[in-house]
Design a protein around this motif. Structure first.
Motif, PDB file in Angstrom:
ATOM      1  N   ILE A   1      -2.593   6.479   6.003  1.00 59.37           N
ATOM      2  CA  ILE A   1      -2.380   6.333   4.403  1.00 59.37           C
ATOM      3  C   ILE A   1      -3.247   7.026   3.528  1.00 59.37           C
ATOM      4  O   ILE A   1      -2.932   7.933   2.764  1.00 59.37           O
ATOM      5  CB  ILE A   1      -2.387   4.867   4.112  1.00 59.37           C
ATOM      6  CG1 ILE A   1      -1.374   4.211   4.797  1.00 59.37           C
ATOM      7  CG2 ILE A   1      -2.115   4.592   2.473  1.00 59.37           C
ATOM      8  CD1 ILE A   1      -0.061   4.198   4.645  1.00 59.37           C
TER       9      ILE A   1
ATOM     10  N   PHE B   1       4.150   7.242  -0.482  1.00 61.33           N
ATOM     11  CA  PHE B   1       5.358   7.992  -0.098  1.00 61.33           C
ATOM     12  C   PHE B   1       6.353   8.218  -1.209  1.00 61.33           C
ATOM     13  O   PHE B   1       6.175   7.638  -2.257  1.00 61.33           O
ATOM     14  CB  PHE B   1       6.076   7.408   1.222  1.00 61.33           C
ATOM     15  CG  PHE B   1       4.874   7.438   2.479  1.00 61.33           C
ATOM     16  CD1 PHE B   1       5.102   8.710   3.122  1.00 61.33           C
ATOM     17  CD2 PHE B   1       4.495   6.449   2.735  1.00 61.33           C
ATOM     18  CE1 PHE B   1       4.038   8.599   4.149  1.00 61.33           C
ATOM     19  CE2 PHE B   1       3.419   6.253   3.987  1.00 61.33           C
ATOM     20  CZ  PHE B   1       3.309   7.481   4.577  1.00 61.33           C
TER      21      PHE B   1
ATOM     22  N   ASP C   1       0.761  -1.264  -0.053  1.00 65.38           N
ATOM     23  CA  ASP C   1      -0.017  -0.128   0.061  1.00 65.38           C
ATOM     24  C   ASP C   1       1.003   1.194   0.240  1.00 65.38           C
ATOM     25  O   ASP C   1       0.587   2.182  -0.719  1.00 65.38           O
ATOM     26  CB  ASP C   1      -0.926   0.114   1.180  1.00 65.38           C
ATOM     27  CG  ASP C   1      -2.175  -0.823   0.915  1.00 65.38           C
ATOM     28  OD1 ASP C   1      -2.341  -1.409  -0.028  1.00 65.38           O
ATOM     29  OD2 ASP C   1      -2.952  -0.826   1.682  1.00 65.38           O
ATOM     30  N   TRP C   2       1.738   1.176   0.713  1.00 64.48           N
ATOM     31  CA  TRP C   2       2.606   2.553   1.145  1.00 64.48           C
ATOM     32  C   TRP C   2       3.163   2.869  -0.095  1.00 64.48           C
ATOM     33  O   TRP C   2       3.679   4.154  -0.277  1.00 64.48           O
ATOM     34  CB  TRP C   2       3.490   2.254   2.407  1.00 64.48           C
ATOM     35  CG  TRP C   2       2.776   2.058   3.631  1.00 64.48           C
ATOM     36  CD1 TRP C   2       2.122   2.808   4.270  1.00 64.48           C
ATOM     37  CD2 TRP C   2       2.020   0.880   4.181  1.00 64.48           C
ATOM     38  NE1 TRP C   2       1.184   2.432   5.420  1.00 64.48           N
ATOM     39  CE2 TRP C   2       1.375   1.012   5.135  1.00 64.48           C
ATOM     40  CE3 TRP C   2       2.310  -0.562   3.718  1.00 64.48           C
ATOM     41  CZ2 TRP C   2       0.756  -0.127   5.882  1.00 64.48           C
ATOM     42  CZ3 TRP C   2       1.832  -1.582   4.327  1.00 64.48           C
ATOM     43  CH2 TRP C   2       1.122  -1.355   5.464  1.00 64.48           C
TER      44      TRP C   2
ATOM     45  N   ARG D   1       7.918   7.355  -4.993  1.00 65.35           N
ATOM     46  CA  ARG D   1       6.888   6.207  -4.949  1.00 65.35           C
ATOM     47  C   ARG D   1       7.635   5.183  -5.850  1.00 65.35           C
ATOM     48  O   ARG D   1       8.432   5.236  -6.692  1.00 65.35           O
ATOM     49  CB  ARG D   1       5.609   6.586  -5.908  1.00 65.35           C
ATOM     50  CG  ARG D   1       4.815   7.588  -5.166  1.00 65.35           C
ATOM     51  CD  ARG D   1       4.052   8.561  -5.948  1.00 65.35           C
ATOM     52  NE  ARG D   1       2.964   7.612  -6.885  1.00 65.35           N
ATOM     53  CZ  ARG D   1       3.168   7.410  -8.057  1.00 65.35           C
ATOM     54  NH1 ARG D   1       4.149   8.341  -8.810  1.00 65.35           N
ATOM     55  NH2 ARG D   1       2.290   7.093  -8.806  1.00 65.35           N
TER      56      ARG D   1
ATOM     57  N   TRP E   1       8.497   1.279   7.238  1.00 65.60           N
ATOM     58  CA  TRP E   1       8.565   2.049   6.254  1.00 65.60           C
ATOM     59  C   TRP E   1       8.353   3.623   6.507  1.00 65.60           C
ATOM     60  O   TRP E   1       9.008   4.510   5.983  1.00 65.60           O
ATOM     61  CB  TRP E   1       7.407   1.848   5.110  1.00 65.60           C
ATOM     62  CG  TRP E   1       7.574   0.417   4.580  1.00 65.60           C
ATOM     63  CD1 TRP E   1       8.383  -0.008   3.544  1.00 65.60           C
ATOM     64  CD2 TRP E   1       7.168  -0.540   5.240  1.00 65.60           C
ATOM     65  NE1 TRP E   1       8.351  -1.279   3.449  1.00 65.60           N
ATOM     66  CE2 TRP E   1       7.428  -1.797   4.416  1.00 65.60           C
ATOM     67  CE3 TRP E   1       5.872  -0.988   6.252  1.00 65.60           C
ATOM     68  CZ2 TRP E   1       7.194  -3.100   4.607  1.00 65.60           C
ATOM     69  CZ3 TRP E   1       5.606  -2.155   6.441  1.00 65.60           C
ATOM     70  CH2 TRP E   1       6.188  -3.413   5.828  1.00 65.60           C
ATOM     71  N   ALA E   2       7.701   3.878   7.739  1.00 62.62           N
ATOM     72  CA  ALA E   2       7.549   5.126   7.894  1.00 62.62           C
ATOM     73  C   ALA E   2       8.966   6.066   8.101  1.00 62.62           C
ATOM     74  O   ALA E   2       8.842   7.181   7.909  1.00 62.62           O
ATOM     75  CB  ALA E   2       6.618   5.244   9.376  1.00 62.62           C
TER      76      ALA E   2
ATOM     77  N   ARG F   1      -2.324  10.264   0.865  1.00 61.75           N
ATOM     78  CA  ARG F   1      -2.955  10.324  -0.378  1.00 61.75           C
ATOM     79  C   ARG F   1      -3.918  11.415  -0.882  1.00 61.75           C
ATOM     80  O   ARG F   1      -3.735  12.186  -1.716  1.00 61.75           O
ATOM     81  CB  ARG F   1      -3.894   8.878  -0.926  1.00 61.75           C
ATOM     82  CG  ARG F   1      -3.175   7.705  -1.308  1.00 61.75           C
ATOM     83  CD  ARG F   1      -3.683   7.036  -2.322  1.00 61.75           C
ATOM     84  NE  ARG F   1      -5.262   6.721  -1.870  1.00 61.75           N
ATOM     85  CZ  ARG F   1      -5.619   5.509  -0.970  1.00 61.75           C
ATOM     86  NH1 ARG F   1      -4.650   4.794  -0.954  1.00 61.75           N
ATOM     87  NH2 ARG F   1      -6.879   5.254  -1.012  1.00 61.75           N
TER      88      ARG F   1
ATOM     89  N   ASN G   1      -3.130   3.833  11.563  1.00 66.19           N
ATOM     90  CA  ASN G   1      -2.385   3.785  10.280  1.00 66.19           C
ATOM     91  C   ASN G   1      -2.997   3.647   9.063  1.00 66.19           C
ATOM     92  O   ASN G   1      -2.505   4.529   7.989  1.00 66.19           O
ATOM     93  CB  ASN G   1      -1.459   2.596  10.136  1.00 66.19           C
ATOM     94  CG  ASN G   1      -1.855   1.367  10.444  1.00 66.19           C
ATOM     95  OD1 ASN G   1      -3.039   1.338  10.547  1.00 66.19           O
ATOM     96  ND2 ASN G   1      -1.112   0.201  10.640  1.00 66.19           N
TER      97      ASN G   1
END
Lengths: 334, 334
Positions: free
Chosen positions: B247, A278, A273-274, A281, B274-275, B251, B243
């Motif tokens: 997301i 971010f 998803d992420w 991309r 990933w954050a 977006r 979370n």
DNA sequence: TGACGTCGTCGAAACGTTTCGATACGAATT
DNA sequence: AATTCGTATCGAAACGTTTCGACGACGTCA
């Protein structure tokens, strides 16, 4: 159940027949029995039933890393389908450790699960015995294991990796690095092969120094990436063979003071998803995680449902992965 | 086992005693029995044992979303600990749907699991019956449910949210938006409360228009965020209560042509790998996911292991979450 | 020497189902 | 009216353990 029989004034056998519909029962008795069931608060004891019937309506699901989004959606799909067919799912996680996997396979076998779905961390005597014993159907997912003749659903790793690396080559990169996973796994080998094929196709000479090896795990990925980045003549693009090493790679790029995609192009296996929200991309190879789970469960259900299917020769389903090109792999126009 | 007994020339009872150490057996017989076991290839049948002993060495684990990294690491910790103590884990996922949860709770109860760990999607008769029945220990995680007196491990959501929103206020923001989760969940209510407290503390008037509601899910988060962003006098900072809505929020910011943190500051609940690697690096409230799993399993094990602990009054453990300030919440100096 | 524990072993019942073969009975067939 | 048949019901065995009470043998103590 004996209480129900007493309350309804019928025999044990009749109650069982009424509950399971395994034999005709007159409407009158059915009524009395169901009333008695409610009265007594009877709940059928699945353990006793299992003992008698030899089936547990439970499948064993063994994955290598439950923390990995790839497995997570697959697990979800399997669960969903399993539950819809009345099966429970017993989940085990090997953490990519063959010994743990052996232990858990034994645990699952002891619990007499009716079938297995396993993403194996490596061939083990237990797994082999399970498959060759032929008493319990086994479906492999994600990873094939050499010489194990059983159902499986995997993706076409060679093609997927070839596509991704081809994409990098098409963007003009000639020095393309690879961060490979464990070569003891079929995925590791196949992805490596895809890389080689893409290079050859593009007329790029293979250079051993450009491939780093990371067992699964972000930290390993980081180290492997750091090594590649410190090369005098460092790669201008890197493909990471799974999502975790992809993370490590991105961290390494950042720590090296480089920018992606400006200084270095990146693509990696496994979408999430992420990746799309971010920056940069991420260009990824998206596996059909959901479909893998569904397919695996369907194969298993077939073997489970009718005895004749038990004897069918092994079927391996190969699904296609999809390259999702995003920012990380394309140098911005200036 | 009867075969083993025959092969060793002893009685069934003696084999059982030797296998389980439940009664003294002479060394000589022990030797003969173990040899016979190997000879026959005997494997103890856990089902039969369960029927007799009334325990399955299995726990039921019920989560709301197996796809969510938050639950994923918690599940992992629970599994690890459970296996180390000889318990299997039967995993169910409610997808935040109370009806599904009911169904799965029944499935688990039928399978006679020895204990439950559940992140409930809402109060249901099944859950209540389970807890009040008192036959099987239940420990709640992540979410408390009103009037259910049982063990639980949760975090201090009020404080965690208060800290995060306080951080935004301290950075000078006066119009701070909130994307809240379902208020039927204790987490939703508590996080909302934390937000209110932080506002009050900072002397900021509460403004209903600034709080958007998202049931869990990224798409809901997106919609709620889009609405906030389209306000004439839009917030300069937004806190997302989990979370997934985080997301969605990111977006929405991107689609609105805004930049984070330049145009709008963001923080959200739940940290993930990933954050910290993609941009903007997200400011998050990191829950001690691992510790939650460990604590929950420890509470459960206590109740499972000795019968006296069964009667103990319910204990709720509240752990602290940690605010991790990164780029998304601080406007860059110019 | 006889009473008494202790230790090692065993037979049999029990856990809660399913299922097979037997039985009873009314309806259909001869 | 006798035979056959199908339907509904039941009794009892079986699934593979655990466990309780019984029992014999042996050493100990008075």
């Amino acid at each position: 159940m004996v209480d129900v029989a007493k309350a309804a004034g019928v025999s044990l056998a009749t109650v069982s027949a009424a509950v399971n519909g395994s034999a005709p029962v007159s409407a009158a008795l059915k009524g009395r029995i169901h009333k008695a069931i409610r009265q007594v608060g009877y709940k059928t004891n699945a353990i006793a039933r299992s003992l008698k019937t030899g089936t547990t309506s439970t499948i064993g699901l063994m994955v290598a890393d439950i923390t990995n989004p790839f497995f997570t959606t697959t697990i979800h799909a399997i669960q969903e389908l399993a539950h819809r067919h009345g099966y429970g799912v017993m989940l085990c996680c090997s953490d990519e450790d063959a010994d743990k996997e052996r232990m858990h396979l034994r645990l699952l076998a002891d619990r007499m699960v009716d079938g297995f779905i396993v993403a194996s961390a490596g061939e083990t005597p237990e797994l082999r015995a399970l498959v060759e014993g032929g008493r319990t159907p086994v479906v492999l997912i994600d990873r094939l294991v050499d010489g194990l003749e059983t159902d499986a659903v995997v993706i076409d790793n060679v093609a997927a990796t070839r596509d991704a690396v081809r994409h990098l080559a098409a963007a003009g990169h000639r020095r393309i690095g690879l961060i490979t996973g464990r070569r003891t796994l079929s995925t590791g080998r196949e992805r490596y092969e895809g890389y080689r094929q893409a290079l050859e196709e593009a007329g790029i000479a293979f250079e051993p120094a450009l491939v780093g090896s990371a067992r699964f795990g972000a930290d390993d990925g980081y180290k492997a990436a750091a090594k590649l980045l410190s090369l005098a003549d460092r790669p201008t693009a890197i493909f990471a063979c799974n999502n975790l090493s992809g993370i490590g790679l991105m961290r390494a790029i950042h720590d090296a003071g480089l920018r992606c995609p400006d200084d270095i192009a990146v693509a990696c296996f496994d979408d999430f998803d992420w990746a799309n929200v971010f920056h940069p991309r991420l260009t990824t190879v998206a596996q059909p995680t959901q479909a893998i789970g569904v397919q695996a469960m369907l194969l298993l259900l077939e073997r489970l449902k009718d005895a004749t299917a038990r004897a069918l020769p092994p079927r391996v389903v190969r699904l296609k992965a999809e390259l999702r090109v995003r920012d990380s792999s394309v140098r911005p126009a200036r």
